[in-house]
Design a protein around this motif. Structure first.
Motif, PDB file in Angstrom:
ATOM      1  N   MET A 187      54.743  24.246 138.284  1.00 15.75           N
ATOM      2  CA  MET A 187      53.881  22.656 138.585  1.00 15.75           C
ATOM      3  C   MET A 187      52.793  22.579 139.042  1.00 15.75           C
ATOM      4  O   MET A 187      51.995  22.719 138.612  1.00 15.75           O
ATOM      5  CB  MET A 187      54.476  21.922 137.264  1.00 15.75           C
ATOM      6  CG  MET A 187      55.490  22.331 136.076  1.00 15.75           C
ATOM      7  SD  MET A 187      56.408  21.318 135.559  1.00 15.75           S
ATOM      8  CE  MET A 187      54.820  19.818 135.398  1.00 15.75           C
TER       9      MET A 187
ATOM     10  N   MET B 184      48.996  22.401 136.391  1.00 21.41           N
ATOM     11  CA  MET B 184      49.458  21.719 135.427  1.00 21.41           C
ATOM     12  C   MET B 184      49.474  20.474 135.547  1.00 21.41           C
ATOM     13  O   MET B 184      49.519  19.441 135.135  1.00 21.41           O
ATOM     14  CB  MET B 184      50.912  21.693 134.868  1.00 21.41           C
ATOM     15  CG  MET B 184      51.186  23.704 134.203  1.00 21.41           C
ATOM     16  SD  MET B 184      52.712  24.727 134.448  1.00 21.41           S
ATOM     17  CE  MET B 184      52.965  23.127 132.576  1.00 21.41           C
TER      18      MET B 184
ATOM     19  N   ALA C 277      50.934  21.766 129.254  1.00 25.31           N
ATOM     20  CA  ALA C 277      52.271  21.398 130.220  1.00 25.31           C
ATOM     21  C   ALA C 277      52.354  20.424 129.171  1.00 25.31           C
ATOM     22  O   ALA C 277      53.982  19.849 129.682  1.00 25.31           O
ATOM     23  CB  ALA C 277      51.161  20.339 131.315  1.00 25.31           C
TER      24      ALA C 277
ATOM     25  N   ALA D 241      56.448  27.955 132.273  1.00 21.32           N
ATOM     26  CA  ALA D 241      55.784  26.837 133.895  1.00 21.32           C
ATOM     27  C   ALA D 241      55.163  27.931 134.177  1.00 21.32           C
ATOM     28  O   ALA D 241      53.274  27.624 135.023  1.00 21.32           O
ATOM     29  CB  ALA D 241      56.246  26.356 134.725  1.00 21.32           C
TER      30      ALA D 241
ATOM     31  N   SER E 182      50.785  28.531 133.483  1.00 18.17           N
ATOM     32  CA  SER E 182      49.499  27.856 134.732  1.00 18.17           C
ATOM     33  C   SER E 182      48.562  29.562 134.878  1.00 18.17           C
ATOM     34  O   SER E 182      48.200  29.487 135.218  1.00 18.17           O
ATOM     35  CB  SER E 182      50.278  28.132 136.112  1.00 18.17           C
ATOM     36  OG  SER E 182      51.938  26.886 136.078  1.00 18.17           O
TER      37      SER E 182
ATOM     38  N   TYR F  96      45.942  28.234 132.184  1.00 23.03           N
ATOM     39  CA  TYR F  96      45.125  27.509 133.040  1.00 23.03           C
ATOM     40  C   TYR F  96      44.543  28.529 134.005  1.00 23.03           C
ATOM     41  O   TYR F  96      43.618  27.625 134.775  1.00 23.03           O
ATOM     42  CB  TYR F  96      46.129  26.672 133.850  1.00 23.03           C
ATOM     43  CG  TYR F  96      46.442  25.232 132.759  1.00 23.03           C
ATOM     44  CD1 TYR F  96      45.453  24.809 131.512  1.00 23.03           C
ATOM     45  CD2 TYR F  96      47.434  24.552 132.709  1.00 23.03           C
ATOM     46  CE1 TYR F  96      46.201  23.745 130.959  1.00 23.03           C
ATOM     47  CE2 TYR F  96      47.756  23.938 132.626  1.00 23.03           C
ATOM     48  CZ  TYR F  96      46.921  23.780 131.193  1.00 23.03           C
ATOM     49  OH  TYR F  96      47.818  22.668 130.132  1.00 23.03           O
TER      50      TYR F  96
END
Length: 430
Positions: free
Chosen positions: A70, A75, A221, A250, A254, A258
């Motif tokens: 994270m 995040m 998140a 996570a 990510s 993201y």
């Protein structure tokens, strides 16, 4: 010299000379076995049996890994934007963001140190940029809010307590929810009063039309605690399996949503979590061997008989434990207290009829408060380094937050239902 006295002297002496406490406990315990005429191979047997047959312990490296991933991705930044949209518009808004982010991140990392070193570092920079807040105040608040992390599930200290107490991790996680929110609410109230008294700045409010977009970007998140706790309390996963899912979630969010994780950052996250896990692992190993020595000496039983002879009520015992843990928290690292001191106290708590979930949460809250208690609170030293402030100025600023957290501790000690309300809703019979 008595073997147990020699063991304690060896542990303290080696620790004072700079040897890690886990190694010191192993060495002192082996010395005890030698002087007592016992098989020294018992040390290895206890270590291997404790470390390699405990399914619960697997949750520790997995929670650490999820926190590292994270912090390496975006995040964290998206969650901070979300927190700022919620409370940034009020006086002292960034300080309130600091508290809110700790409550949210508490459902992800499980570690006070991870919160302070990761998100706390970002909050320190945001709060001091342009002289908005004094550096020592920002560092003190970050240290205090990081204490919330291991109370709201998931929680590495709670996992360790479950290891030594055989209490249910699921019910312990539930038991930490209300106390964690109570601690956060207490800190937010103090921040609000302090912001008015010291005329802290009001941030530029986020336009209402932008809040849905910020929330949507942070939603993957924000869903992590839902995925983690939903799996546990639906019965689909054990806490250890949920920790593995949290780490995988996570990483996937990510990397795929993201798109901020690179092979190099993933490698750094794994390497950092491995180092942290190894450090905690050696401490656990030393504690397992030393706990065998304590058991051989029959210290838990002796202490139980002694305290029962004092005719203490359960509440008086809890107050006594709180005072003891607060004093130890000034000097010792929290994991050491959980693994060494609590196993000696748990039999007495059982004998007095104290619920082990309540006792565990009270103890963990107390031990986490020790992280910001002078003179040797670990978070104080971390934040002096991150905030580039003196220890004396940090201690001066942290004291009001310390008193606020002690007030919350007093409430959960006096009113067990604050801890046991949610577990009982989910079928806990304690």
């Amino acid at each position: 010299m008595d073997p147990f006295v020699a063991c304690i002297v060896a542990i303290l002496g080696l620790a004072l000379l700079g040897l890690p406490i886990g190694h010191s406990m192993i060495a002192g315990s082996i010395l005890y076995l030698y002087l007592a005429g016992l098989d020294m191979g018992t040390a290895a047997e206890q270590l291997l049996n404790g470390m390699y047959t405990s399914y619960v312990l697997l949750a520790v490296p997995l929670f650490i890994l999820s926190a590292e991933i994270m912090n390496s991705g975006s995040m964290t930044l998206r969650l901070l934007d979300f927190c700022n949209a919620l409370v940034g518009r009020f006086r002292g808004g960034l300080a309130q963001v600091n508290v809110i982010q700790s409550i949210i991140f508490a459902g992800m990392s499980g570690s006070a140190i991870a919160d302070a070193a990761g998100v706390g570092k970002m909050m320190q920079k945001m709060m001091t940029e342009g002289g908005r807040y004094p550096a020592s105040f920002a560092a003190a608040l970050t240290a205090a809010t990081s204490v919330i992390g291991p109370i709201i599930p998931p929680s590495i200290p709670v996992v360790l307590y479950a290891l030594v107490s055989d209490a249910s991790i699921g019910y312990l996680f539930l038991g930490g929810m209300v106390p964690g929110l109570l601690m956060g609410g207490t800190l937010m109230l103090l921040v609000m009063l302090t912001a008015r008294r010291r005329a802290f700045p009001v941030e530029t409010p986020v336009p209402l039309r932008e809040i849905p977009g910020i929330t949507f970007r942070a939603l993957p998140a924000l869903m992590m605690p839902v995925v983690l706790l939903g799996g546990i309390y639906s019965g689909m996963t054990t806490p250890t399996e949920a920790a593995a899912i949290a780490a995988a979630y996570a990483f996937l969010i990510s990397a795929l949503v993201y798109r901020t994780v690179t092979p190099a950052s993933a490698y750094r996250s794994v390497l950092s979590s491995a180092r942290t896990t190894a450090s905690i692992g050696m401490l656990i190993a030393g504690a397992l061997v030393f706990n065998y020595v304590v058991t051989v000496e029959n210290i838990p039983r002796t202490l139980t008989v002694f305290i029962q002879g004092l005719d203490l009520s359960p509440l008086a015992f809890l107050i006594l434990v709180n005072i003891l843990l607060l004093l130890l928290g000034c000097l010792l690292e929290g994991t050491t207290i959980i693994l060494i001191v609590l196993p000696v106290l748990i039999p007495t708590a059982k004998a007095l009829g104290i619920d082990l979930v309540h006792f565990g949460i009270v103890s963990v809250v107390n031990i986490m408060i020790g992280l910001i208690t002078p003179p040797y609170g670990l978070l104080l030293f971390i934040m002096t380094n991150i905030g580039k402030v003196s220890l004396s100025s940090l201690v001066r600023e942290v004291m009001p937050f310390l008193y606020a957290l002690l007030f919350a501790l007093g409430l959960i000690t006096l009113f067990p239902d604050l801890v046991l309300f949610l577990p009982r809703l989910f079928g806990y019979q304690g």
